[in-house]
Design an enzyme around this catalytic site. Structure first.
Site, short mmCIF file in Angstrom:
data_model
loop_
_atom_site.label_atom_id
_atom_site.label_comp_id
_atom_site.label_asym_id
_atom_site.label_seq_id
_atom_site.Cartn_x
_atom_site.Cartn_y
_atom_site.Cartn_z
N LYS A 77 20.94 -15.31 6.45
CA LYS A 77 19.75 -14.77 6.34
C LYS A 77 18.62 -15.73 6.08
O LYS A 77 17.49 -15.30 6.03
CB LYS A 77 19.78 -14.20 4.87
CG LYS A 77 20.03 -15.08 3.73
CD LYS A 77 20.16 -14.30 2.34
CE LYS A 77 20.29 -15.28 0.87
NZ LYS A 77 20.05 -14.54 -0.15
N ASP A 78 19.00 -17.03 5.96
CA ASP A 78 17.96 -18.30 6.00
C ASP A 78 17.35 -18.47 7.46
O ASP A 78 16.32 -19.01 7.68
CB ASP A 78 18.35 -19.42 5.65
CG ASP A 78 18.61 -19.40 4.15
OD1 ASP A 78 18.04 -18.38 3.18
OD2 ASP A 78 19.57 -20.19 3.44
N ARG A 123 11.71 -9.24 -2.01
CA ARG A 123 12.64 -7.95 -1.71
C ARG A 123 13.29 -7.78 -3.10
O ARG A 123 13.30 -6.60 -3.64
CB ARG A 123 13.58 -8.15 -0.80
CG ARG A 123 14.68 -7.18 -0.46
CD ARG A 123 15.86 -7.60 0.42
NE ARG A 123 16.28 -8.92 -0.07
CZ ARG A 123 17.32 -9.05 -0.86
NH1 ARG A 123 17.83 -8.07 -1.66
NH2 ARG A 123 17.89 -10.41 -1.08
N ARG A 124 13.92 -8.73 -3.76
CA ARG A 124 14.52 -8.24 -5.18
C ARG A 124 13.51 -8.05 -6.19
O ARG A 124 13.75 -7.35 -6.97
CB ARG A 124 14.97 -9.79 -5.60
CG ARG A 124 16.41 -10.16 -4.87
CD ARG A 124 17.07 -11.36 -5.24
NE ARG A 124 18.38 -11.42 -4.36
CZ ARG A 124 18.87 -12.66 -4.12
NH1 ARG A 124 18.47 -13.84 -4.45
NH2 ARG A 124 20.04 -13.04 -3.41
N ARG A 141 13.39 -21.00 -9.43
CA ARG A 141 13.97 -22.05 -8.11
C ARG A 141 15.14 -22.80 -8.62
O ARG A 141 15.57 -22.55 -9.94
CB ARG A 141 12.75 -22.72 -7.74
CG ARG A 141 11.68 -22.07 -7.04
CD ARG A 141 11.99 -21.32 -5.83
NE ARG A 141 12.82 -21.98 -4.69
CZ ARG A 141 12.34 -22.77 -3.89
NH1 ARG A 141 11.04 -23.15 -3.72
NH2 ARG A 141 13.15 -23.28 -2.95
N GLY A 142 15.58 -23.49 -7.83
CA GLY A 142 17.02 -24.38 -8.20
C GLY A 142 18.31 -23.77 -7.62
O GLY A 142 18.22 -22.74 -6.73
N THR A 146 21.86 -23.99 -11.43
CA THR A 146 20.56 -24.28 -12.23
C THR A 146 20.15 -23.00 -12.60
O THR A 146 19.77 -22.68 -13.86
CB THR A 146 19.60 -24.80 -11.18
OG1 THR A 146 20.17 -26.35 -11.07
CG2 THR A 146 18.28 -25.12 -12.05
N ARG A 147 20.09 -21.85 -11.79
CA ARG A 147 19.65 -20.72 -12.03
C ARG A 147 20.63 -19.95 -13.17
O ARG A 147 19.97 -19.24 -13.98
CB ARG A 147 19.52 -19.73 -10.78
CG ARG A 147 18.49 -20.26 -9.67
CD ARG A 147 18.29 -19.35 -8.75
NE ARG A 147 17.58 -20.16 -7.34
CZ ARG A 147 17.14 -19.31 -6.50
NH1 ARG A 147 17.08 -18.06 -6.82
NH2 ARG A 147 16.53 -20.03 -5.83
N CYS A 233 10.47 -13.43 5.19
CA CYS A 233 10.97 -13.15 3.55
C CYS A 233 9.60 -12.32 3.16
O CYS A 233 9.58 -11.89 2.00
CB CYS A 233 10.74 -14.54 2.85
SG CYS A 233 12.26 -15.46 3.08
#
Length: 289
Positions: A77-78, A123-124, A141-142, A146-147, A233
């Site tokens: 997806k990236d 999208r989210r 981010r992270g 981390t999230r 994106c």
């Protein structure tokens, strides 16, 4: 043989998985080279406010093109919809779950009014707005751990992450619930890996043996929708294809940032028609827009 990867734990785990699969085919040892990408260096910006094309792949592409590494492993997806000239996706291994997962102390329908949800994905954000009208959304981010910690520490009441990444990292215990793809539709290519190499790579025949045709056709349909729309994106677009034997089912939905549905498309056809189905879905979306 040498593999290139981003340095995050998820990227490393994904690359190690590919190396393990290769070890079933060849006896040669595969070295790993960690390459830092532009996207890894940016910690505080929402991706859709930036020029995101190749943000997580450009430096890896350069290493592959210059022969510094033989191939790179990416989260599909990236990948930009168009690869740099001279490179190709030589293999899409068996896909992991494409679904989205909720990390939260609350079940989705019990998230309280005014709760802070974290995402840097347009999208989210659009899907959150589509289903929950009275919550706040803040950029996050992270890396995955981390999230998750930001939810555990109470900075956010919930975040949405790809189930595939959580499973690959062994972090399923943090999943509160997993969404059906028609309810919270994933990004094109979510859950799939891509092995990218030079078109003239001497190991191409070996790498191609890791390809899983149904998975490759699923993501071809999904990524074709993006390619035809000319977006990355920046489109609040969900796309999910599902292979069943020789059949392929493609579901796409385009929302506004506020969560209003612009277009919803359901198509079925032969597995071999993945690209045509993606093109057809994009055409319908353009007409609806």
């Amino acid at each position: 043989m040498k593999a290139g990867t981003r340095g995050s734990r998820l990227a490393m785990v994904q690359t190690e998985y590919i190396i393990k699969e290769l070890s079933e085919i060849i006896s040669e040892e595969v070295e790993v080279e960690i390459i830092k990408t532009t996207g890894d260096k940016i910690k505080d910006s929402q991706l859709y406010n930036m020029d995101v094309k190749g943000i997580f792949t450009k430096e890896l592409d350069k290493a592959v093109l210059e022969g510094e590494v033989d191939f790179a492993v990416h989260s599909l997806k990236d990948l930009p919809t168009e690869l740099v000239e001279g490179l190709e996706v030589v293999s899409v291994p068996l896909r992991e779950s494409p679904r989205e997962a909720l990390i939260s102390p609350y079940a989705w329908e019990e998230i309280p009014e005014g709760a802070m949800l974290g995402t840097s994905s347009l999208r989210r954000e659009a899907f959150i707005n589509h289903h929950l009208k009275n919550v706040k959304i803040k950029s996050i981010r992270g890396n995955v751990e981390t999230r998750i910690n930001k939810v555990i520490n109470g900075e956010y009441q919930g975040i949405i992450l790809a189930e595939a990444g959580l499973k690959r990292l062994g972090l399923e215990e943090h999943i509160k619930q997993v969404f059906p793809v028609e309810y919270f539709t994933p990004a094109a290519g979510q859950g799939a890996l891509a092995i990218v190499a030079r078109e003239d790579n001497e190991f191409k025949d070996i790498l191609e043996k890791l390809n899983h045709t149904p998975s490759a056709q699923e993501v071809k349909a999904e990524k074709t929708v993006l390619e035809e729309l000319g977006g990355g994106c920046q489109w609040p677009l969900g796309a999910n294809a599902r292979a069943e034997g020789n059949k392929l089912h493609l579901y796409t939905i385009l929302l506004t940032k506020d969560g209003e549905v612009i277009s919803e498309v359901n198509l079925s056809g032969p597995l071999s028609d993945a690209q045509k189905m993606g093109e057809k879905a994009a055409k319908i979306i353009k007409e609806d827009s």
